[in-house]
Design an enzyme around this catalytic site. Sequence first.
Site, mmCIF file in Angstrom:
data_model
loop_
_atom_site.group_PDB
_atom_site.id
_atom_site.type_symbol
_atom_site.label_atom_id
_atom_site.label_comp_id
_atom_site.label_asym_id
_atom_site.label_seq_id
_atom_site.Cartn_x
_atom_site.Cartn_y
_atom_site.Cartn_z
ATOM 1 N N THR A 91 29.546 -9.145 -9.479
ATOM 2 C CA THR A 91 28.556 -10.026 -8.880
ATOM 3 C C THR A 91 27.864 -10.926 -9.892
ATOM 4 O O THR A 91 27.811 -10.616 -11.085
ATOM 5 C CB THR A 91 27.484 -9.164 -8.176
ATOM 6 N N TYR A 118 20.159 -3.478 -8.803
ATOM 7 C CA TYR A 118 21.521 -3.758 -8.346
ATOM 8 C C TYR A 118 22.353 -4.376 -9.468
ATOM 9 O O TYR A 118 23.477 -3.946 -9.746
ATOM 10 C CB TYR A 118 21.467 -4.691 -7.142
#
Length: 300
Positions: A91, A118
Amino acid sequence: MLGGEVSAQLAAHGADIVRTGRADLDLTDPRAVASAVADGGPDVVVNCAAWTAVDLAESEEEAAHRVNGDGPRHLARACAATGGRLLHVSTDYVFGGTPADSGRPYAEDAEPGPRTAYGRTKLAGERAVLSALPETAAVVRTAWLYGRGEGGFVHTMARLAREPGRTVEVVDDQYGQPSWAPDVAGRLIALGTLPPERAHGVFHATGGGRTTWHALAREVFRLTGQDPDRVRAIGSSALRRAAVRPAWSVLGHERWAAAGLPAPRHWREALTEALAGPSPSTPLAPSTPSTAHSAQPKGC
């Protein structure tokens, strides 16, 4: 969304695949992972599993790390033991994404600096994969992902656009690259069919160009025949979220040329195709012939 797209494209082209979802395999269990990889004997494992609840990860970072950090490590070690290759999806959140970074895309070798739980857990997974399989694994970062079916930002905007008179408020101070799942799946498959020496390391699979969430929403309205002025701009400060969203998530695509593949197409072209309706799944053609392979996408 992405795992299903990878599976569908591989199946459409006659590849021998094993599709394993969360109900079938606990990615946080190293013995189960090792057994699954050993029993299946895949040439290529595609890991599309992730803890993607960005805000929840702020309060449950340990649980997120078990999926995003430990899970990829288990897969990489299992692949190292069997000789399989690993394609691991990551990501843009591994970067800081601050306004100070704006102006130029993050290169594949740019120094990460996540600002969220995250992002930290996903970076841990990246490093575990590349450490265990430095010559045969690829980390493929994507961002602003949307798919063919329901769910996700683009589908939500298209649905709201069809509601007569409905106005929506969307942030206009976050820059990034919308990425259509069929395009990202094609990139993964293309890497899996290339020889490892051309397809290891870090790659960025996002749409070309850049935009804001606000401009993306306006384009969805326009492409669906609705008035884009029904989309109003707001700042990120208007939304109270546990995890900070990157203000700058534009990724560079230089490594695709080295692999012998074209750079990703512009996000507007992909969005136009996505909103036009169903289309055939066509993975990218690598520049050299290759044999069919088996893959093991993971759905979280």
